[in-house]
Every structure is written in C-alpha cells, then in structure tokens.
Scaffold this active site. Structure first.
Site, PDB file in Angstrom:
ATOM      1  N   ASP A 189      -8.588  18.701 -14.640  1.00 28.97           N
ATOM      2  CA  ASP A 189      -8.735  17.429 -15.270  1.00 28.97           C
ATOM      3  C   ASP A 189      -8.328  17.355 -16.697  1.00 28.97           C
ATOM      4  OD1 ASP A 189     -10.135  15.115 -15.810  1.00 28.97           O
ATOM      5  OD2 ASP A 189     -11.780  15.270 -14.627  1.00 28.97           O
ATOM      6  N   LYS A 212      -9.454   5.659 -19.076  1.00 28.19           N
ATOM      7  CA  LYS A 212     -10.050   6.395 -20.248  1.00 28.19           C
ATOM      8  C   LYS A 212      -8.852   6.107 -21.135  1.00 28.19           C
ATOM      9  CE  LYS A 212     -13.641   7.228 -17.905  1.00 28.19           C
ATOM     10  NZ  LYS A 212     -13.749   8.487 -17.410  1.00 28.19           N
ATOM     11  N   ARG A 217       0.918  -1.116  -0.199  1.00 29.73           N
ATOM     12  CA  ARG A 217      -0.082   0.108   0.048  1.00 29.73           C
ATOM     13  C   ARG A 217       0.994   1.313  -0.063  1.00 29.73           C
ATOM     14  NH1 ARG A 217      -1.131   2.136   4.455  1.00 29.73           N
ATOM     15  NH2 ARG A 217      -1.825   0.175   5.373  1.00 29.73           N
ATOM     16  N   TYR A 276     -17.320  16.541 -15.584  1.00 33.14           N
ATOM     17  CA  TYR A 276     -17.574  15.234 -15.257  1.00 33.14           C
ATOM     18  C   TYR A 276     -18.473  15.017 -14.335  1.00 33.14           C
ATOM     19  CZ  TYR A 276     -17.285  10.304 -14.263  1.00 33.14           C
ATOM     20  OH  TYR A 276     -17.519   9.179 -14.045  1.00 33.14           O
TER      21      TYR A 276
HETATM   22  C1  LIG Z   1     -14.333   9.050 -16.097  1.00 36.35           C
HETATM   23  C2  LIG Z   1     -13.824  10.389 -15.822  1.00 36.35           C
HETATM   24  C3  LIG Z   1     -13.599  10.772 -14.380  1.00 36.35           C
HETATM   25  C4  LIG Z   1     -13.739   9.720 -13.225  1.00 36.35           C
HETATM   26  O1  LIG Z   1     -12.668   8.771 -13.377  1.00 36.35           O
HETATM   27  P1  LIG Z   1     -12.940   7.185 -12.857  1.00 36.35           P
HETATM   28  O2  LIG Z   1     -11.682   6.502 -13.228  1.00 36.35           O
HETATM   29  O3  LIG Z   1     -14.231   6.732 -13.539  1.00 36.35           O
HETATM   30  O4  LIG Z   1     -13.173   7.382 -11.298  1.00 36.35           O
HETATM   31  C5  LIG Z   1     -13.062  12.201 -14.157  1.00 36.35           C
HETATM   32  N1  LIG Z   1     -13.139  12.936 -15.106  1.00 36.35           N
HETATM   33  C6  LIG Z   1     -13.374  12.736 -16.524  1.00 36.35           C
HETATM   34  C7  LIG Z   1     -13.240  13.728 -17.376  1.00 36.35           C
HETATM   35  C8  LIG Z   1     -13.763  11.463 -16.885  1.00 36.35           C
HETATM   36  O5  LIG Z   1     -13.998  11.278 -18.008  1.00 36.35           O
END
Ligand SMILES: *Cc1c(COP(=O)(O)O)cnc(C)c1O
Length: 395
Positions: free
Chosen positions: A194, A218, A70, A122
C-alpha cells in the site's frame, strides 16, 4: 467517424515514452502518460466519455474496443495506462475506492489461504480483513511488520500474500520492502505494498514488490474531490488477470469523471509531492523543537529510529507526519479547534493541510496513542503552517 481507428488513436500517447531520450523523468511521464490529442476535435485536455454503452461492430464483437462501461471505458483505460506507466508496472486496474482495490486483492485469494498483514496499518484495511475476510475464511496474522523476524515467524505453508504499508499509519514506522519481498518470495507468496503515502518517492517495484496498491483519493487526486483506488502489477500474469476479473465482474469500478480527475491530478503529482515533502520536513523540525511536543514521527528527521532505512528506500520523506502532545487526550482533542489554516478533518494528500486526532476516528480497537495528532501537510507556505501550529500550541 467513431469507428475503431478513433478509439485506438484516442488512447495513443502524444509522445510515446520511448521517444523521449534517454528515459523520461517522472515529472514528464506524469504529464504525458496515457494521454493523446483527441482525434475528433484536437482537444489537448482529455475528453470525458460518459457513455455507458458503445456501438458494436457489424460483425459482432471488437475485443480491442469498448462495449459496456463497467467492462471498460475510455477514461478508465487511459488512467490505467497512465498508472502502469507511472509506476513502472505491466498493467493496472482502477477501482471505485482504495478499499475496493484492497478488497479485490483479498478476493483473489481463497478460504484457508494465509495472509500476513501489519498490526499498524490504515485502520480501514485492518477492519476489512477482520470484518469481511476472516469470517469468509482467510487466515490472517497481524505482525509487527517493521521487524522482519516477526514476519519470518508468521510464515507458514499456506502463506500466499504479505501486505505491507510503509510508512505506516499513523505512527509513521517504516517497513524494509526489499527484505519483506525476499521473505515473501522465499515462501512462494506475493508482496503487496500500500504505497498511498508515497507515490513517486518510493518505488516498490524497484524493491521487488509484486503489486502496488493506491488509494488515489489521496495524493493522485490531490485535491480532496475524488474517491478512487488502483492496483498496479509488476507482471501481467495470472494473478493480475484474476484482479481484472474481480474488477469487471465484481463491478467496484470508478466513474469516467472520477478517472478523469485522478488522471488529471497525476499530471502535477511529482511536483506536488516535492512541495509536500519540503513543507512537511520544515513543520516536523518546528514541532521537534517545541516544548509542548513530546514526540514527532517523521522519517525525514535524523532522530527517527529508521531514518537510515527511509533515506535508502525513499527519495523524499513524504507529506505525512504525526506528533504527540504533552498532556492528556482532552488537550490533544482541543488543539485542532484552535488551528486556522489546518482544517480539522480526516484523509490526506490534498492541497490543503489537515489535522486529526487519530484515535477518536479509529474506533475501539485502536492502538494509537491518545495524545497523537496526525498532520497532512498541504501546499500552503510552510512558514504560515508553522505560525498556525505555533499559535495553536501557545495556549
Ligand atoms: C485512505 C487510505 C486507504 C483507503 O482508501 P479509500 O480511497 O478511502 O478507500 C488505504 N490505505 C491508506 C494508506 C489510506 O490512506
């Protein structure tokens, strides 16, 4: 055999980036960053270390080594080194999901600290703020982030952080990161971006952001088979050390195999992005000319209201787009039932193209138009994607 020299060699790069002259391109960085030949076996591909615990040196504690998975482990350390190198940051922390990474950012603040976040982002990040952090005492203002005046008006003496997401989800609006960074820094606040939609094609550190956040689920993973998140900091400062503490003490860490998958995905990321962007532009142009489509949201189209900003701030326009259909909600809900290549599913950034009626997944507080469909453009041939949408729209 498995003493500390092995552990340190394991994390060396086969070629250090400084040795590639004059400066390696991103494709080269993506293939090599955080990798090395396994000294124990000569393996070229990175081994996966599942061990949860590591033998302690006879005299107690080895601060450069590993003790418990961890706290740190070889696959996570390799991924973090690669992420920091890829983004041009000083340090990175990998998390079990994108939202775990976002959670760490807000946990690094305190009750009564003020955050400015976009009204359109998001939906999971908005829900995270509303359902966990506002009750916890964080003060949050949601503003129209593409409008710098709206941000300036929201700034107050307690503002610690501005959260930006660009292009936005799902109507693909742009935020001028350099302008927002200036507002943040004048207020003594941090800018977190982000950048999930734009790895490699938008470089937030070059635009003065302080922390870059990714859902590595993603484009980094890229194959719809791993959930992960990351924070990359421009400086390895006190704020980053706090994030590191939250990562290891809070424990929302990714498994070694998940780190391995994200690290592996990164090797093809710049090449995949190029194809995603090229295919998305062709699909966007097709949709923009289609009589059943009323609007296409894609920054690569000259008709996008912020096309000039996109051209300045991004080196390509991304693999995500959305469009609005003539007709009602039922028509928009029905279209994804007719596509044959596009899969009716949420998420994005994988090799396969996805189509989604966004409003119906976002819940009651959604602001998304009812006839909007969001596309994640995959790596199939764009002519096939266009033909698929064409037959689905022909009804
Ligand atoms: C999918 C996504 C998230 C969240 O990510 P997870 O891996 O699903 O927790 C945050 N911001 C954007 C722009 C996303 O597409």
């Amino acid at each position: 055999m498995f003493g500390s020299p092995t552990r340190s060699v394991l994390l060396c790069q086969r070629i250090t980036m400084a040795e590639i002259d004059p400066q390696p391109h991103l494709e080269t960085v993506a293939v090599h960053a955080g990798r090395g030949i396994d000294p124990a076996t000569g393996a070229v591909a990175e081994p996966i270390h599942l061990s949860t615990t590591f033998q302690r040196p006879v005299d107690g504690h080895d601060p450069s080594g590993f003790d418990y998975a961890r706290s740190d482990n070889p696959n996570r350390r390799a991924l973090e080194k690669a992420l920091a190198t890829f983004e041009g940051g000083a340090a990175a922390a990998a998390f079990a999901s994108g939202l775990a990474a976002a959670t760490a950012i807000f946990q690094a603040l305190g009750p009564n600290d003020h955050v400015i976040a976009p009204v359109e982002a998001y939906h999971g990040v908005i829900r995270l703020l509303r359902t966990l952090f506002v009750p916890w005492g964080l003060r949050v203002d949601f503003v129209d982030m593409p409008d710098p005046e709206a941000i300036k008006q929201a700034v107050n003496s307690r503002t610690r952080l501005i959260w930006a997401e660009t292009p936005s989800n799902p109507t693909v609006k742009l935020t001028d990161l350099a302008a927002v960074a200036e507002i943040a820094h004048q207020a003594g606040a941090l800018l977190v971006c982000d950048n999930t939609w734009s790895p490699g094609i938008q470089r937030p550190f070059a635009l003065d952001a302080d922390v870059v956040m990714y859902s590595t689920t993603k484009y980094f993973g890229g194959h719809s088979d791993v959930v992960g998140g990351a924070l990359i900091a421009r400086q390895d400062d006190e704020f980053f050390q706090r994030l590191r503490e939250i990562q290891t003490i809070g424990g929302a860490v990714p498994a070694p195999f998940d780190c391995w998958l994200v690290h592996r995905g990164m090797q093809t990321l710049p090449c995949r992005m190029r194809a995603h962007c090229e295919h998305a532009l062709r699909v966007a142009e097709f949709l923009a000319a289609h009589p059943r489509v009323t609007r296409v949201h894609y920054p690569g189209l000259a008709s996008h209201p912020q096309h000039a900003l996109a051209a300045r701030q991004m080196s390509a326009f991304g693999g995500m787009l959305s469009f609005e259909l003539r007709g009602d909600r039922a028509a928009a809900m029905a279209l994804p039932n007719r596509t044959r290549i596009f899969t009716r599913a949420t998420s994005l950034g994988g090799v396969e193209s996805l189509i989604e009626h966004r409003q119906s997944i976002e819940g009651p507080d959604t602001r998304t138009p009812e006839t909007l469909l969001r596309l994640s453009i995959g790596l199939e041939h764009p002519a096939d994607l266009i033909a698929d949408l064409g037959q689905a729209l022909a009804v």
